[in-house]
Scaffold this motif. Structure first.
Motif, PDB file in Angstrom:
ATOM      1  N   THR A  95       0.830  -1.215   0.000  1.00 50.29           N
ATOM      2  CA  THR A  95       0.000   0.000   0.000  1.00 50.29           C
ATOM      3  C   THR A  95       0.860   1.259   0.000  1.00 50.29           C
ATOM      4  O   THR A  95       0.424   2.304  -0.491  1.00 50.29           O
ATOM      5  CB  THR A  95      -1.008   0.020   1.177  1.00 50.29           C
ATOM      6  OG1 THR A  95      -0.377  -0.512   2.317  1.00 50.29           O
ATOM      7  CG2 THR A  95      -2.241  -0.786   0.882  1.00 50.29           C
ATOM      8  N   LEU A  98       1.561   1.750  -3.905  1.00 54.62           N
ATOM      9  CA  LEU A  98       0.542   1.673  -4.954  1.00 54.62           C
ATOM     10  C   LEU A  98      -0.508   2.770  -4.833  1.00 54.62           C
ATOM     11  O   LEU A  98      -0.747   3.286  -3.742  1.00 54.62           O
ATOM     12  CB  LEU A  98      -0.148   0.300  -4.892  1.00 54.62           C
ATOM     13  CG  LEU A  98       0.758  -0.891  -5.241  1.00 54.62           C
ATOM     14  CD1 LEU A  98       0.078  -2.213  -4.880  1.00 54.62           C
ATOM     15  CD2 LEU A  98       1.153  -0.867  -6.719  1.00 54.62           C
ATOM     16  N   LYS A  99      -1.157   3.058  -5.952  1.00 55.18           N
ATOM     17  CA  LYS A  99      -2.265   4.011  -5.934  1.00 55.18           C
ATOM     18  C   LYS A  99      -3.351   3.509  -6.900  1.00 55.18           C
ATOM     19  O   LYS A  99      -3.087   2.597  -7.717  1.00 55.18           O
ATOM     20  CB  LYS A  99      -1.799   5.416  -6.314  1.00 55.18           C
ATOM     21  CG  LYS A  99      -1.209   5.501  -7.686  1.00 55.18           C
ATOM     22  CD  LYS A  99      -0.820   6.922  -8.004  1.00 55.18           C
ATOM     23  CE  LYS A  99      -0.352   7.112  -9.433  1.00 55.18           C
ATOM     24  NZ  LYS A  99       0.293   6.016 -10.114  1.00 55.18           N
ATOM     25  N   ALA A 100      -4.532   4.095  -6.796  1.00 57.46           N
ATOM     26  CA  ALA A 100      -5.639   3.700  -7.661  1.00 57.46           C
ATOM     27  C   ALA A 100      -5.208   3.763  -9.124  1.00 57.46           C
ATOM     28  O   ALA A 100      -4.525   4.711  -9.531  1.00 57.46           O
ATOM     29  CB  ALA A 100      -6.832   4.617  -7.417  1.00 57.46           C
ATOM     30  N   ASP A 102      -3.224   1.577 -10.551  1.00 57.00           N
ATOM     31  CA  ASP A 102      -2.024   0.757 -10.774  1.00 57.00           C
ATOM     32  C   ASP A 102      -2.418  -0.699 -10.992  1.00 57.00           C
ATOM     33  O   ASP A 102      -3.478  -1.152 -10.562  1.00 57.00           O
ATOM     34  CB  ASP A 102      -1.087   0.830  -9.552  1.00 57.00           C
ATOM     35  CG  ASP A 102      -0.341   2.159  -9.475  1.00 57.00           C
ATOM     36  OD1 ASP A 102      -0.340   2.897 -10.480  1.00 57.00           O
ATOM     37  OD2 ASP A 102       0.236   2.449  -8.404  1.00 57.00           O
ATOM     38  N   HIS A 103      -1.514  -1.422 -11.617  1.00 57.57           N
ATOM     39  CA  HIS A 103      -1.733  -2.850 -11.883  1.00 57.57           C
ATOM     40  C   HIS A 103      -0.653  -3.668 -11.168  1.00 57.57           C
ATOM     41  O   HIS A 103       0.515  -3.279 -11.148  1.00 57.57           O
ATOM     42  CB  HIS A 103      -1.661  -3.088 -13.404  1.00 57.57           C
ATOM     43  CG  HIS A 103      -1.819  -4.522 -13.793  1.00 57.57           C
ATOM     44  ND1 HIS A 103      -0.856  -5.222 -14.486  1.00 57.57           N
ATOM     45  CD2 HIS A 103      -2.836  -5.407 -13.578  1.00 57.57           C
ATOM     46  CE1 HIS A 103      -1.279  -6.459 -14.696  1.00 57.57           C
ATOM     47  NE2 HIS A 103      -2.473  -6.597 -14.159  1.00 57.57           N
ATOM     48  N   LEU A 122      -6.481  -4.317  -1.800  1.00 58.39           N
ATOM     49  CA  LEU A 122      -5.944  -3.457  -2.867  1.00 58.39           C
ATOM     50  C   LEU A 122      -7.010  -3.133  -3.906  1.00 58.39           C
ATOM     51  O   LEU A 122      -7.116  -1.996  -4.367  1.00 58.39           O
ATOM     52  CB  LEU A 122      -4.739  -4.125  -3.541  1.00 58.39           C
ATOM     53  CG  LEU A 122      -3.487  -4.283  -2.677  1.00 58.39           C
ATOM     54  CD1 LEU A 122      -2.361  -4.910  -3.496  1.00 58.39           C
ATOM     55  CD2 LEU A 122      -3.027  -2.943  -2.110  1.00 58.39           C
ATOM     56  N   THR A 123      -7.806  -4.133  -4.236  1.00 57.01           N
ATOM     57  CA  THR A 123      -8.815  -3.925  -5.287  1.00 57.01           C
ATOM     58  C   THR A 123      -9.888  -2.933  -4.818  1.00 57.01           C
ATOM     59  O   THR A 123     -10.464  -2.223  -5.631  1.00 57.01           O
ATOM     60  CB  THR A 123      -9.467  -5.259  -5.690  1.00 57.01           C
ATOM     61  OG1 THR A 123      -9.888  -5.929  -4.498  1.00 57.01           O
ATOM     62  CG2 THR A 123      -8.506  -6.160  -6.425  1.00 57.01           C
ATOM     63  N   VAL A 127      -6.854  -0.714  -7.203  1.00 58.34           N
ATOM     64  CA  VAL A 127      -5.672  -1.350  -7.806  1.00 58.34           C
ATOM     65  C   VAL A 127      -6.147  -2.625  -8.482  1.00 58.34           C
ATOM     66  O   VAL A 127      -6.914  -3.398  -7.902  1.00 58.34           O
ATOM     67  CB  VAL A 127      -4.617  -1.687  -6.722  1.00 58.34           C
ATOM     68  CG1 VAL A 127      -3.456  -2.479  -7.319  1.00 58.34           C
ATOM     69  CG2 VAL A 127      -4.118  -0.418  -6.041  1.00 58.34           C
ATOM     70  N   GLU A 128      -5.717  -2.832  -9.715  1.00 64.98           N
ATOM     71  CA  GLU A 128      -6.121  -4.049 -10.437  1.00 64.98           C
ATOM     72  C   GLU A 128      -5.072  -5.133 -10.189  1.00 64.98           C
ATOM     73  O   GLU A 128      -3.863  -4.868 -10.294  1.00 64.98           O
ATOM     74  CB  GLU A 128      -6.217  -3.726 -11.938  1.00 64.98           C
ATOM     75  CG  GLU A 128      -6.881  -4.823 -12.733  1.00 64.98           C
ATOM     76  CD  GLU A 128      -6.775  -4.593 -14.242  1.00 64.98           C
ATOM     77  OE1 GLU A 128      -6.889  -5.576 -14.980  1.00 64.98           O
ATOM     78  OE2 GLU A 128      -6.526  -3.438 -14.660  1.00 64.98           O
ATOM     79  N   LYS A 149       2.912  -2.030 -11.809  1.00 66.84           N
ATOM     80  CA  LYS A 149       3.839  -1.348 -10.900  1.00 66.84           C
ATOM     81  C   LYS A 149       4.570  -2.325  -9.990  1.00 66.84           C
ATOM     82  O   LYS A 149       5.645  -2.015  -9.467  1.00 66.84           O
ATOM     83  CB  LYS A 149       3.059  -0.340 -10.031  1.00 66.84           C
ATOM     84  CG  LYS A 149       2.540   0.858 -10.824  1.00 66.84           C
ATOM     85  CD  LYS A 149       3.704   1.696 -11.324  1.00 66.84           C
ATOM     86  CE  LYS A 149       3.317   2.934 -12.070  1.00 66.84           C
ATOM     87  NZ  LYS A 149       2.426   2.758 -13.207  1.00 66.84           N
TER      88      LYS A 149
END
Ligand SMILES: Cc1ncc(COP(=O)(O)O)c(C=O)c1O
Length: 396
Positions: A95, A98-100, A102-103, A122-123, A127-128, A149
Motif C-alpha cells: 500500500t 501503490l495508488k488507484a 495501478d496494476h 488493494l482492489t 488497484v487491479e 507497478k
C-alpha cells in the motif's frame, strides 16, 4: 561492522549500538519518546533527524534500528523497516507504493492473509490485480503490462512448497519497470539472497524463523534506502504498523541463533523426508531440498538448502490428516512455522480455510495435506514420532 563478514558473523554482530555502559547484550530502549535539550533542538530534529537521533517509537527507536541494520546486513539490502507483524510488512510494502489505477501481478499460491490483501484490500482502492500460476513464466510474461507497478509472490509457497524462479520473474517484471516484491519467509534470510537474484523488496514475517521461538509477532521490509526511507517509512510511521522496541530486542536475540536453528531444521527436514517418503500412508511427500521435488534444481539454485518445512499428503483425506495430527507426541498442532518446536498444521481447515474449495484444489491444498514445520529436536525422535503417526492412519 566489517563488509567482509560472513552471514553467521553478521547475524550476531551486525547493527549493534552500545551505550556508554558497554553492555554485551543489546539494550532494550523501552521508550516511546525522547527528550530534547531545547525547543530549538526539538524543532531541528523534526526537520531532519540524524542517524542516531529519534523522535517517537512509531517513527524509529534505537533497539528497532539495531534490528533493522542487522537484518539488512544479513540480507545484503541497503535498508530495512521493521513492522509489527509479517502482515504489516506485506500490506505496508504494497500500500505504501501503490495508488488507484495501478496494476499488480501476483502468484496465486499465497498464504491466506496475503491473498486477502491482494484480492480484497488493494482492489477496494482501485488497484487491479492479475493472479498467475507463479511457476509458469509464460503466465507472468502474458500478465505484465506497461502499467504494472509491482509483482508479488512467495518464493516458496505456503503450504505446497512450490518454488518461484526469482531471477526469471524479476527479469520479466523489470522489462516493464515493475518492482519485484518477494515474501521470502520459507526461504529464510540464511538460505536465500533474493536481492542478489533480482528482487527489489524482500519481506519477512519475523514471527517465523527470526524469532523462531514462538514469542512475538514481527515483520520486516527490506530494499533500497530510497524505497525504505522515501516510500515505506512515511507510510508506516503515519499508519502505525511499526515494530515495538521489546519485539525488536527479541528479534535481535533470534537473529543471533538463526543460522544454527534453520540449518538444524533443514537437516531434520531432509532426513525426515528421506525416512518417510515411501510410507504407505502417503500420496506424496514434498520437500524442495529433496531430489524428488519437481523443482529441486531451481530450489537449490536459489536457496542454499531446501528450507525447514515439509508437506505430507495423506491417503484418506481429512480424517487421515486429523488422525495423524492427533497421534503426534512431539509435533505440536498449531499454525506457526519456523519454530524451534516441530509444529504441524492442517492448512485446509486453518491457515487456508478462507479459500474456496475450488481455490484450494487448484493450489493442491488437498484435504489430506499436512504442513510440518520441522523443529530442532533430535532427528531420530522426530522421524520416530512422524513415522508412528503415519502408521496410526493405516490402523486407526
Ligand atoms: C508466507 C507468509 N507470509 C506472511 C505471513 C504473515 O506473518 P505474521 O503472522 O507475522 O503477520 C505468514 C504467516 O503465516 C506467512 O506464512
Amino acid at each position: 561492522m566489517s563488509k567482509t563478514w560472513n552471514t553467521r558473523t553478521r547475524a550476531v554482530h551486525g547493527g549493534s549500538r552500545r551505550s556508554q555502559y558497554g553492555e554485551v547484550s543489546e539494550a532494550i530502549f523501552l521508550t516511546q519518546g525522547f527528550v530534547y535539550d531545547s525547543a530549538e533542538a526539538a524543532e531541528a530534529r523534526f526537520i531532519e533527524s540524524g542517524d542516531d537521533e529519534f523522535i517517537y517509537a512509531r517513527y524509529g527507536n534505537p533497539t528497532v534500528k539495531m534490528f533493522e541494520e542487522r537484518i539488512a546486513s544479513l540480507e545484503g539490502a541497503e535498508d530495512a523497516f521493521a513492522t509489527a507483524s509479517g502482515m504489516a510488512a506485506v500490506s505496508g510494502a504494497l500500500t505504501a507504493m501503490l495508488k488507484a489505477g495501478d496494476h499488480v501481478v501476483s502468484a496465486k499460491a499465497l498464504f491466506g492473509s496475503c491473498l486477502y490483501v491482494l484480492e480484497d484490500v488493494l482492489t477496494r482502492f482501485g488497484v487491479e490485480v492479475t493472479f498467475v500460476d507463479g511457476t509458469d513464466m509464460d503466465q507472468w510474461r502474458a500478465a505484465v503490462r506497461p502499467d504494472t507497478k509491482a509483482v508479488f509472490f512467495e518464493s516458496v509457497s505456503n503450504p505446497t512448497l512450490e518454488v518461484v524462479d526469482i531471477r526469471a520473474v524479476s527479469q520479466i517484471a523489470h522489462e516493464v519497470g515493475a518492482l519485484v516484491l518477494v515474501d521470502n519467509v520459507f526461504a529464510t534470510p540464511v538460505f536465500s539472497d533474493a536481492i542478489a537474484q533480482g528482487a527489489d523488496v524482500v519481506i519477512y514475517s519475523a514471527t517465523k524463523h527470526i524469532d523462531g521461538q514462538g514469542r512475538t509477532l514481527g515483520g520486516v521490509i527490506l530494499g533500497t534506502r530510497e524505497f525504505i526511507r522515501k516510500t515505506v517509512e512515511p507510510y508506516m510511521k503515519h499508519t502505525g504498523g511499526s515494530m515495538s522496541p521489546f519485539t525488536a530486542w527479541v528479534m535481535l536475540k533470534g537473529l543471533e541463533t538463526l543460522s544454527l536453528r534453520v540449518n538444524a531444521q533443514a537437516e531434520n527436514a531432509l532426513r525426515t523426508i528421506e525416512a518417510v517418503r515411501e510410507h504407505p500412508a502417503l500420496v506424496r511427500a514434498i520437500y524442495p531440498g529433496h531430489p524428488s521435488h519437481p523443482q529441486h534444481n531451481l530450489a537449490l539454485a536459489q536457496m542454499e538448502k531446501g528450507g525447514t518445512v515439509i508437506s505430507l499428503d495423506l491417503k484418506g483425506g481429512q480424517p487421515a490428516a486429523f488422525t495423524f495430527l492427533n497421534a503426534l507426541k512431539i509435533g505440536k498442532i498449531s499454525n506457526n512455522l519456523g519454530d524451534a518446536k516441530t509444529i504441524v498444521t492442517h492448512p485446509a481447515t486453518t491457515t487456508h480455510s478462507r479459500l474456496t474449495e475450488e481455490q484450494r484444489a487448484e493450489l493442491g491444498i488437498t484435504p489430506g495435506l499436512v504442513r510440518v514445520s520441522m523443529g530442532i529436536e533430535d532427528t531420530e525422535d522426530l522421524i520416530g514420532d512422524i513415522g508412528q503417526a503415519l502408521d496410526s492412519t493405516l490402523t486407526g
